[in-house]
Design an enzyme around this catalytic site. Structure first.
Site, PDB file in Angstrom:
ATOM      1  N   TYR A 354     -14.906   0.698   3.664  1.00 30.32           N
ATOM      2  CA  TYR A 354     -14.241  -0.101   2.624  1.00 30.32           C
ATOM      3  C   TYR A 354     -13.208   0.778   1.917  1.00 30.32           C
ATOM      4  O   TYR A 354     -13.521   1.859   1.434  1.00 30.32           O
ATOM      5  CB  TYR A 354     -15.294  -0.601   1.635  1.00 30.32           C
ATOM      6  CG  TYR A 354     -14.858  -1.700   0.682  1.00 30.32           C
ATOM      7  CD1 TYR A 354     -13.530  -2.063   0.494  1.00 30.32           C
ATOM      8  CD2 TYR A 354     -15.806  -2.408  -0.059  1.00 30.32           C
ATOM      9  CE1 TYR A 354     -13.150  -3.065  -0.371  1.00 30.32           C
ATOM     10  CE2 TYR A 354     -15.452  -3.428  -0.937  1.00 30.32           C
ATOM     11  CZ  TYR A 354     -14.122  -3.742  -1.093  1.00 30.32           C
ATOM     12  OH  TYR A 354     -13.756  -4.738  -1.960  1.00 30.32           O
ATOM     13  N   CYS A 355     -11.956   0.310   1.860  1.00 30.34           N
ATOM     14  CA  CYS A 355     -10.880   0.992   1.136  1.00 30.34           C
ATOM     15  C   CYS A 355     -10.746   2.431   1.642  1.00 30.34           C
ATOM     16  O   CYS A 355     -10.618   2.657   2.836  1.00 30.34           O
ATOM     17  CB  CYS A 355     -11.143   0.908  -0.360  1.00 30.34           C
ATOM     18  SG  CYS A 355      -9.758   1.486  -1.393  1.00 30.34           S
ATOM     19  N   VAL A 356     -10.793   3.427   0.747  1.00 22.48           N
ATOM     20  CA  VAL A 356     -10.646   4.817   1.192  1.00 22.48           C
ATOM     21  C   VAL A 356     -11.824   5.238   2.064  1.00 22.48           C
ATOM     22  O   VAL A 356     -11.700   6.136   2.910  1.00 22.48           O
ATOM     23  CB  VAL A 356     -10.477   5.759  -0.013  1.00 22.48           C
ATOM     24  CG1 VAL A 356     -11.720   5.825  -0.869  1.00 22.48           C
ATOM     25  CG2 VAL A 356     -10.106   7.168   0.433  1.00 22.48           C
ATOM     26  N   GLY A 358     -12.922   3.372   4.358  1.00 25.24           N
ATOM     27  CA  GLY A 358     -12.444   2.960   5.670  1.00 25.24           C
ATOM     28  C   GLY A 358     -11.428   3.934   6.233  1.00 25.24           C
ATOM     29  O   GLY A 358     -11.390   4.185   7.451  1.00 25.24           O
ATOM     30  N   PHE A 382     -12.642  -2.824   5.703  1.00 26.18           N
ATOM     31  CA  PHE A 382     -12.364  -3.737   4.598  1.00 26.18           C
ATOM     32  C   PHE A 382     -11.180  -3.189   3.793  1.00 26.18           C
ATOM     33  O   PHE A 382     -11.257  -2.094   3.239  1.00 26.18           O
ATOM     34  CB  PHE A 382     -13.563  -3.846   3.654  1.00 26.18           C
ATOM     35  CG  PHE A 382     -14.789  -4.503   4.226  1.00 26.18           C
ATOM     36  CD1 PHE A 382     -14.759  -5.194   5.418  1.00 26.18           C
ATOM     37  CD2 PHE A 382     -16.000  -4.428   3.534  1.00 26.18           C
ATOM     38  CE1 PHE A 382     -15.888  -5.796   5.933  1.00 26.18           C
ATOM     39  CE2 PHE A 382     -17.137  -5.026   4.037  1.00 26.18           C
ATOM     40  CZ  PHE A 382     -17.088  -5.703   5.236  1.00 26.18           C
TER      41      PHE A 382
END
Length: 617
Positions: A354-356, A358, A382
């Protein structure tokens, strides 16, 4: 308190104009008890003094050093380049002045027409649905109507001055536009008692008691921020991690220097053979995916038959100063994969970032590809950027000068304080995440309501110096991941080496990882990428349970060509993307096994959500 007056459309044509203005409508603006008002203003000033003392105390003692000068200097330098363009040529100066004065003369003409009873509509540059100006008196009262129109005319003119200034490089123009939006948001007449009709009426009705309460809250929030303003966006007393938030049953089954690994209890008789590992961002805490049973992606995934493992990152301090991306890849993702193998006996894993988190997962996959580590068999990202060409407003904070200044500050204690990153994210949407709370808290004197998502948003985390420096330089500044020049563990890594299936989720209104940026990044992976765009933004676009029936998502063909063309040909599906993702996972491998015992051969260390997530910055 005076009753709020709303209008469905502040800029609707006036039917009676100012000629029909009722003098009695000014009654709520007339002070009825000057003595009480004077006393409360004195009390408000006393509370403001306490706020000032709370701000000064840590600075006088040397506990805190102000760095506000750095962003202010950068803002002045940036906007000076815009001014230089317009002032360097008398003809351009005259053009800019004429443009502004022409808009004001048009406003005067409309005002005179309304005063004579004519039906007049606002020009296009005055928004019709800005919620800051929902009160009816922004239109009905000539004084406030004048202020409202003046504000939009001036702020739109200032935006044009930035947009039309020639000779600015792309980064300088981006920064200038961002800073101008910050100034416009801060100087909105909705943010001041004497220029906001609702605030004015409430102050008169309560004889200033709202200001007394507001300044008291301001002092409390500066004390809570240890000398900085910790803007309260929700009633934090209503939430407790592990009690009414982040309560999906599970256990901490392993712990490293940088993370705890959680496994959640199965709720189905059989589970997918491949376990699921979630790698959340360390900029925030993982429980945005487990806010409550109704919103929890983690619980939903467990209920679909996933054996869910989650990395809970440490809230770092000076001991973690040298923990860089390799540390997080090895002691975080690698450690979690080892833990899953010990707990379940399975090597093959589905992973989510998710975000960083990811971005780290993508970089780790490229490293694993070089090293022959094939345990992660599919990856879901994500709202994750791997290419930062179109990275949005966060790029404003990522040039060489600002990163160097931040690195110097982080050397003092080995980490970036969580409040600094939280403020940067809030500034991306200042009109939604800063100024409404400033007005409600400190000018209206109203306590914010309880909202779990905003509680999570306020639960900020620190970032290790080495980790944050690596991220800013390699991603935002140099875009090394998609260039193939990022170095992890002494190796140059390439996303082209990542051949496993990728489910790449973007959010249409994302201001942190713009959908276009996620789309462009999809094209650098070496395998099959399923690009999906959800409705809403960075959080609501992800945390969207199916039973709510909210938003929508778009799916389409291969991730090639132009983003806008992909959007025009994509298929829209109402509701949550969660079932679509689960079907994608099962399409890759739907084999099931009997439900697993939490921890397997490993002894649990503590109950979920664990102790790392409870540490406050």
């Amino acid at each position: 308190m005076a009753e709020d007056r709303k209008t469905e459309n502040p800029s609707r044509p006036s039917t009676d104009g100012f000629s029909g203005f009722d003098p009695k409508s000014v009654d709520p603006y007339i002070v009825k008890d000057p003595e009480a008002l004077a006393m409360n203003i004195a009390r408000a000033v006393e509370q403001l003094g306490k706020a000032a003392s709370a701000w000064l105390a840590p600075r006088e003692s040397g506990e805190k050093t102000d760095v506000i000068a750095d962003p202010v200097v950068d803002m002045v330098k940036t906007l000076s380049k815009v001014s230089e363009y317009w002032l360097s040529d008398p003809r351009r100066t005259l053009e800019a002045q004429t443009s502004l004065m022409g808009s004001f003369f048009s406003m005067w003409t409309r005002t005179l027409q309304k005063m004579s009873g004519e039906a007049v509509t606002d020009p296009d540059e005055v928004p019709r649905d800005d919620k800051r100006f929902a009160d009816a008196d922004w239109v009905a009262n000539p004084f406030f109507n004048f202020i409202r129109q003046s504000y939009f005319i001036t702020s739109n003119w200032a935006d044009r001055m930035v947009r039309d200034a020639d000779g600015l490089d792309e980064h300088t123009r981006h920064k200038a536009s961002f800073y101008m939006r910050q100034l416009s948001s801060a100087l909105s007449p909705a943010n001041f008692v004497t220029t906001n009709p609702q605030l004015y009426r409430e102050t008169v009705a309560s004889s200033g008691a709202n200001l007394v309460k507001g300044m008291q809250m301001l002092a409390e929030d500066i004390v809570a921020g240890k000398g900085d303003l910790k803007l309260r966006q929700t009633d934090t007393s209503k939430f407790a991690v592990g009690e009414n938030i982040a309560i999906t049953p599970g256990k901490v089954i392993a712990q490293s220097d940088v993370c705890q690994v959680l496994q959640y209890d199965a709720s189905t008789k059989t589970v997918l053979k491949r376990p699921l590992l979630i790698c959340p961002p360390w900029i925030n805490k993982f429980y945005v995916l487990d806010l409550n049973p109704q919103k929890s992606f983690i619980k939903w995934a467990v209920d679909q038959g996933h054996t869910v493992f989650v990395i809970s990152w440490v809230n770092p301090d000076e001991r973690h100063a040298n923990k860089d991306w390799e540390s997080y890849a090895r002691e975080g993702i690698g450690f979690a994969l080892d833990t899953i193998q010990q707990a379940t006996g399975e090597e093959d894993v589905n992973a989510i970032g998710y975000c960083v988190g990811g971005t780290l997962l993508a970089a780790t996959l490229a490293l694993h590809a070089q090293e022959g580590d094939t345990r992660i068999r599919s990856a879901t990202l994500f709202t994750t950027q791997v290419d930062f060409t179109h990275a949005g407003d966060l790029k404003v904070f990522a040039d060489e000068e600002q990163i160097t200044q931040m690195e110097q500050r982080m050397k003092e204690n080995g980490y970036l304080d969580g409040s600094k990153m939280a403020m940067a994210f809030n500034m991306l949407r200042a009109s939604d995440l800063i100024w409404p709370y400033f007005v409600n808290n400190y000018l209206k004197g109203q306590e914010p309501t309880a909202f779990d998502l905003l509680y999570w948003n306020s639960d900020s985390t620190r970032m290790p110096a080495a980790n944050h420096s690596f991220y800013l330089r390699n991603c935002y500044l140099e875009n090394n991941l998609t260039k193939g020049t990022m170095v992890l563990a002494g190796k140059k890594i390439s996303l082209g080496d990542v051949k496993i299936p990728i489910y790449n989720l973007a959010a249409k209104e994302d201001h942190i990882a713009p959908a276009k940026s996620v789309f462009v990044g999809s094209q650098f992976f070496g395998g099959d990428v399923t690009y999906v765009m959800s409705g809403s933004g960075h959080i609501a676009g992800v945390v969207n349970p199916p039973d709510k029936g909210k938003y929508q998502f778009w799916t389409g063909g291969p991730v090639t060509g132009d983003f806008d063309e992909w959007v025009t040909t994509a298929s829209e599906t109402p509701g949550s993307w969660w079932p679509h993702w689960h079907a994608w996972i099962e399409m890759l491998d739907s084999e099931r096994v009997p439900a697993r015992k939490t921890g397997g051969r490993l002894n649990s260390l503590e109950e979920a959500p664990g102790s790392y997530v409870r540490a406050r910055a």
